[in-house]
Design an enzyme around this catalytic site. Structure first.
Site, PDB file in Angstrom:
ATOM      1  N   SER A 135       0.815  -1.217   0.000  1.00 48.89           N
ATOM      2  CA  SER A 135       0.000   0.000   0.000  1.00 48.89           C
ATOM      3  C   SER A 135       0.849   1.267   0.000  1.00 48.89           C
ATOM      4  CB  SER A 135      -0.874  -0.019   1.265  1.00 48.89           C
ATOM      5  OG  SER A 135      -1.389   1.262   1.530  1.00 48.89           O
ATOM      6  N   GLU A 137       0.264   3.648   1.756  1.00 43.55           N
ATOM      7  CA  GLU A 137       0.384   4.080   3.153  1.00 43.55           C
ATOM      8  C   GLU A 137       1.788   3.801   3.699  1.00 43.55           C
ATOM      9  OE1 GLU A 137      -1.791   5.550   5.715  1.00 43.55           O
ATOM     10  OE2 GLU A 137      -2.493   6.303   3.804  1.00 43.55           O
ATOM     11  N   TYR A 158      -1.351   0.037  10.686  1.00 43.18           N
ATOM     12  CA  TYR A 158      -1.643  -0.579   9.384  1.00 43.18           C
ATOM     13  C   TYR A 158      -0.424  -0.468   8.473  1.00 43.18           C
ATOM     14  CZ  TYR A 158      -3.479  -0.953   4.610  1.00 43.18           C
ATOM     15  OH  TYR A 158      -3.669  -1.298   3.291  1.00 43.18           O
TER      16      TYR A 158
HETATM   17  P1  NAP Z   1     -11.433  -4.457   2.141  1.00 44.75           P
HETATM   18  O1  NAP Z   1     -12.591  -4.101   1.280  1.00 44.75           O
HETATM   19  O2  NAP Z   1     -11.360  -3.942   3.536  1.00 44.75           O
HETATM   20  O3  NAP Z   1     -11.360  -6.065   2.181  1.00 44.75           O
HETATM   21  C1  NAP Z   1     -10.532  -6.729   3.100  1.00 44.75           C
HETATM   22  C2  NAP Z   1     -10.767  -8.229   2.968  1.00 44.75           C
HETATM   23  O4  NAP Z   1      -9.942  -8.923   3.922  1.00 44.75           O
HETATM   24  C3  NAP Z   1     -12.214  -8.666   3.252  1.00 44.75           C
HETATM   25  O5  NAP Z   1     -12.530  -9.723   2.393  1.00 44.75           O
HETATM   26  C4  NAP Z   1     -12.114  -9.179   4.687  1.00 44.75           C
HETATM   27  O6  NAP Z   1     -13.105 -10.113   5.016  1.00 44.75           O
HETATM   28  C5  NAP Z   1     -10.748  -9.848   4.635  1.00 44.75           C
HETATM   29  N1  NAP Z   1     -10.179 -10.101   5.944  1.00 44.75           N
HETATM   30  C6  NAP Z   1     -10.049  -9.224   6.982  1.00 44.75           C
HETATM   31  N2  NAP Z   1      -9.489  -9.835   8.032  1.00 44.75           N
HETATM   32  C7  NAP Z   1      -9.261 -11.118   7.667  1.00 44.75           C
HETATM   33  C8  NAP Z   1      -8.715 -12.254   8.319  1.00 44.75           C
HETATM   34  N3  NAP Z   1      -8.336 -12.204   9.600  1.00 44.75           N
HETATM   35  N4  NAP Z   1      -8.597 -13.422   7.634  1.00 44.75           N
HETATM   36  C9  NAP Z   1      -9.046 -13.507   6.362  1.00 44.75           C
HETATM   37  N5  NAP Z   1      -9.609 -12.471   5.700  1.00 44.75           N
HETATM   38  C10 NAP Z   1      -9.704 -11.300   6.339  1.00 44.75           C
HETATM   39  O7  NAP Z   1     -10.057  -4.048   1.434  1.00 44.75           O
HETATM   40  P2  NAP Z   1      -9.780  -3.673  -0.110  1.00 44.75           P
HETATM   41  O8  NAP Z   1      -9.986  -2.232  -0.284  1.00 44.75           O
HETATM   42  O9  NAP Z   1     -10.476  -4.653  -0.984  1.00 44.75           O
HETATM   43  O10 NAP Z   1      -8.211  -3.906  -0.178  1.00 44.75           O
HETATM   44  C11 NAP Z   1      -7.657  -5.180  -0.547  1.00 44.75           C
HETATM   45  C12 NAP Z   1      -6.227  -5.266  -0.053  1.00 44.75           C
HETATM   46  O11 NAP Z   1      -5.453  -4.221  -0.643  1.00 44.75           O
HETATM   47  C13 NAP Z   1      -6.045  -5.071   1.448  1.00 44.75           C
HETATM   48  O12 NAP Z   1      -4.948  -5.853   1.844  1.00 44.75           O
HETATM   49  C14 NAP Z   1      -5.713  -3.607   1.604  1.00 44.75           C
HETATM   50  O13 NAP Z   1      -4.996  -3.406   2.779  1.00 44.75           O
HETATM   51  C15 NAP Z   1      -4.879  -3.382   0.360  1.00 44.75           C
HETATM   52  N6  NAP Z   1      -4.888  -2.046  -0.223  1.00 44.75           N
HETATM   53  C16 NAP Z   1      -6.051  -1.413  -0.497  1.00 44.75           C
HETATM   54  C17 NAP Z   1      -6.045  -0.188  -1.128  1.00 44.75           C
HETATM   55  C18 NAP Z   1      -7.318   0.522  -1.486  1.00 44.75           C
HETATM   56  O14 NAP Z   1      -7.250   1.726  -1.772  1.00 44.75           O
HETATM   57  N7  NAP Z   1      -8.439  -0.151  -1.528  1.00 44.75           N
HETATM   58  C19 NAP Z   1      -4.809   0.381  -1.492  1.00 44.75           C
HETATM   59  C20 NAP Z   1      -3.633  -0.300  -1.211  1.00 44.75           C
HETATM   60  C21 NAP Z   1      -3.672  -1.531  -0.594  1.00 44.75           C
HETATM   61  P3  NAP Z   1     -14.559  -9.652   5.607  1.00 44.75           P
HETATM   62  O15 NAP Z   1     -15.382  -9.295   4.399  1.00 44.75           O
HETATM   63  O16 NAP Z   1     -15.021 -10.881   6.296  1.00 44.75           O
HETATM   64  O17 NAP Z   1     -14.320  -8.483   6.518  1.00 44.75           O
HETATM   65  O1  F7E Z   2      -8.862   8.128   4.410  1.00 47.33           O
HETATM   66  C1  F7E Z   2      -9.288  11.512   5.719  1.00 47.33           C
HETATM   67  C2  F7E Z   2      -8.309  10.591   6.412  1.00 47.33           C
HETATM   68  O2  F7E Z   2      -9.795   6.011   5.329  1.00 47.33           O
HETATM   69  C3  F7E Z   2      -8.408   9.016   3.412  1.00 47.33           C
HETATM   70  C4  F7E Z   2      -7.226   2.134   2.650  1.00 47.33           C
HETATM   71  O3  F7E Z   2      -7.800   1.458   1.562  1.00 47.33           O
HETATM   72  O4  F7E Z   2      -6.069   3.635   1.200  1.00 47.33           O
HETATM   73  C5  F7E Z   2      -6.986   3.586   2.272  1.00 47.33           C
HETATM   74  O5  F7E Z   2      -6.478   4.256   3.400  1.00 47.33           O
HETATM   75  C6  F7E Z   2      -8.153  10.362   4.017  1.00 47.33           C
HETATM   76  C7  F7E Z   2      -7.303  10.342   5.293  1.00 47.33           C
HETATM   77  O6  F7E Z   2      -8.269   5.955   3.300  1.00 47.33           O
HETATM   78  C8  F7E Z   2     -12.512  11.041   7.300  1.00 47.33           C
HETATM   79  O7  F7E Z   2      -7.748  11.223   7.564  1.00 47.33           O
HETATM   80  C9  F7E Z   2     -11.257  12.695   6.711  1.00 47.33           C
HETATM   81  O8  F7E Z   2      -6.353  11.365   5.257  1.00 47.33           O
HETATM   82  O9  F7E Z   2     -10.549   6.798   3.056  1.00 47.33           O
HETATM   83  P1  F7E Z   2      -9.477   6.684   4.051  1.00 47.33           P
HETATM   84  P2  F7E Z   2      -6.716   5.815   3.651  1.00 47.33           P
HETATM   85  O10 F7E Z   2      -6.428   6.073   5.070  1.00 47.33           O
HETATM   86  O11 F7E Z   2      -5.982   6.633   2.648  1.00 47.33           O
HETATM   87  C10 F7E Z   2      -4.779   3.065   1.464  1.00 47.33           C
HETATM   88  C11 F7E Z   2      -3.948   3.166   0.202  1.00 47.33           C
HETATM   89  C12 F7E Z   2      -4.857   1.695   2.034  1.00 47.33           C
HETATM   90  O12 F7E Z   2      -3.975   0.879   1.810  1.00 47.33           O
HETATM   91  C13 F7E Z   2      -5.920   1.452   3.046  1.00 47.33           C
HETATM   92  O13 F7E Z   2      -6.186   0.055   3.171  1.00 47.33           O
HETATM   93  O14 F7E Z   2      -9.407  10.937   4.413  1.00 47.33           O
HETATM   94  N1  F7E Z   2     -10.617  11.564   6.352  1.00 47.33           N
HETATM   95  N2  F7E Z   2     -12.414  12.406   7.293  1.00 47.33           N
HETATM   96  C14 F7E Z   2     -11.375  10.519   6.692  1.00 47.33           C
HETATM   97  N3  F7E Z   2     -11.196   9.194   6.522  1.00 47.33           N
HETATM   98  C15 F7E Z   2     -12.178   8.354   6.961  1.00 47.33           C
HETATM   99  N4  F7E Z   2     -12.043   7.017   6.789  1.00 47.33           N
HETATM  100  N5  F7E Z   2     -13.303   8.830   7.581  1.00 47.33           N
HETATM  101  C16 F7E Z   2     -13.523  10.166   7.780  1.00 47.33           C
HETATM  102  O15 F7E Z   2     -14.534  10.569   8.333  1.00 47.33           O
END
Ligand code: NAP
Ligand code: F7E
Length: 341
Positions: A135, A137, A158
């Site tokens: 990620s 992050e 995270y």
């Molecule tokens: P998400 O919607 O939160 O999905 C997370 C998945 O992981 C869900 O299927 C969840 O199952 C499963 N999970 C959580 N805890 C688990 C455990 N203990 N054992 C097995 N499965 C578990 O995340 P996403 O946005 O699809 O992201 C997919 C991956 O990419 C994640 O690793 C995330 O950290 C990474 N990532 C995401 C982004 C982004 O912008 N979306 C960017 C960079 C990296 P449940 O449905 O049962 O909760």
């Molecule tokens: O926050 C600000 C918050 O939670 C984005 C995950 O998929 O992308 C995701 O992580 C920004 C942050 O995503 C609220 O402080 C303001 O600056 O939507 P977010 P994230 O933290 O960027 C990365 C790439 C991953 O890997 C992660 O799994 O928005 N923000 N107000 C807020 N964020 C949330 N959630 N809720 C608020 O009310």
């Protein structure tokens, strides 16, 4: 014989899009799901197959990344060609509340998988390709734009757990010759995005306000800037990484950054509201103890080596998400007024 994939996190946003893609490509798709007291397969309903179906090619198995034994057994049972590790406690704010659990799944869960794959390869001689969902992050406070050579300065449980998993993946590649690749993905969103991530919280909140269900959206820091792309395009990049001759790490994003405030303004603009401030309240509970201010991807390597580039721009992404949430609230006319390109 069709290829077999195993996806951890198949019930999540990316897991469901990746399952769609791999089924279209003719794969047998296996996914690990957690046992829950209610159905947790909403994102998979359109592709779900009853296990009694003839030529059953979409298979769900119970498991958890905390449970090494089951993971190992599943790899032997499924005999996959490709494993995509998408499972995670993926919410950055929540990771400050449950750091130990987050590290157990995100960091140790990845190590458990890699150990199981190494053992499986040694025992069977079957080569398995491994994708790790790294990620942006991980970059934390490193200056933008970030690419494969930028150093990691993680700012949350995270993020430091993902850094651990990144290095595990790299080390298993170097030490044991595993085909293991990190995709360093910047934020990607869409209608299947979890409701507590900021983009979806905003589009859902706007739709609920218009439907008369809510009066306000409570948010945290509006100044943070993110590189937001469209999730279905990003799973294509994951697949491409595993089709390369050599395993490598790649940054995936759009190369454009926007603030949370810009996302808000645009979401309200598309439903004809200009005084969006009247509907927003800042609640410090959504602040993070340490914030990541500015992420934007330099995707030169992915463009050159994978031939991948994003198609959906920021404005279109906001439109797609707001339109979807208006439809969910039954606001059909409002939704129809939003024209997609
Ligand atoms: P998400 O919607 O939160 O999905 C997370 C998945 O992981 C869900 O299927 C969840 O199952 C499963 N999970 C959580 N805890 C688990 C455990 N203990 N054992 C097995 N499965 C578990 O995340 P996403 O946005 O699809 O992201 C997919 C991956 O990419 C994640 O690793 C995330 O950290 C990474 N990532 C995401 C982004 C982004 O912008 N979306 C960017 C960079 C990296 P449940 O449905 O049962 O909760
Ligand atoms: O926050 C600000 C918050 O939670 C984005 C995950 O998929 O992308 C995701 O992580 C920004 C942050 O995503 C609220 O402080 C303001 O600056 O939507 P977010 P994230 O933290 O960027 C990365 C790439 C991953 O890997 C992660 O799994 O928005 N923000 N107000 C807020 N964020 C949330 N959630 N809720 C608020 O009310």
């Amino acid at each position: 014989m069709s290829k077999k994939a195993l996806i951890t996190g198949i019930t999540g946003q990316d897991g469901s899009h990746l399952a769609d893609l791999l089924l279209k490509k003719g794969y047998e798709v296996n996914g690990i799901i957690r046992r829950a007291s209610t159905f947790n397969t909403q994102r998979l309903e359109h592709i779900y197959q009853d296990p009694h179906t003839k030529n059953y090619i979409f298979r769900l198995h119970y498991g958890d990344l905390a449970d090494a034994n089951t993971i190992r057994k599943l790899i032997y049972k499924i005999d996959p060609d490709e494993i995509y590790n998408l499972a995670a406690q993926s919410h950055v704010r929540v990771s400050f509340d449950i750091p130990e659990y987050t590290a157990n799944i995100v960091a140790m869960g990845t190590l458990r998988l890699l150990e199981a794959i190494k053992d499986y390869e040694e025992q069977t001689g079957h080569r398995v390709k491994f994708y790790q969902a790294s990620s942006s992050e991980m970059y934390g406070s490193s200056p933008a734009p970030q690419n494969e050579n930028t150093s990691f300065n993680p700012r949350s449980p995270y993020a430091y757990s993902k850094v651990f998993a990144f290095h595990c993946t790299k080390n298993y590649r170097e030490a044991y010759n595993l085909f293991a690749a990190n995709g360093i993905l910047f934020n990607h969103e869409g209608p299947r995005r979890g409701e507590t991530f900021v983009t979806r919280k905003i589009t859902r909140g706007v739709a609920r306000i218009l439907a008369g269900l809510d009066k306000k959206i409570y948010l945290g820091n509006l100044d943070a800037k993110r590189d937001w792309g469209y999730a279905p395009e990003y799973v294509e990049a994951m697949w491409l990484m595993l089709q390369q001759p050599e395993p490598e790490d790649y940054v995936i994003g759009t190369g454009e950054a926007h603030s949370v405030k810009e996302f808000l303004e645009l979401a309200f603009h598309y439903v004809g509201i200009s005084n969006w401030q009247d509907y927003i309240e800042i609640d410090p509970r959504y602040y993070r103890p340490t914030e990541v201010d500015y992420l934007v991807a330099d995707i030169s390597k992915a463009k050159t080596k994978l031939g991948w580039q994003p198609k959906t721009k920021f404005e279109e992404l906001v439109k797609i998400m707001i339109k979807h949430d208006l439809e969910l609230q039954g606001l059909k006319e409002k939704a129809e007024q939003i024209k997609l390109s």
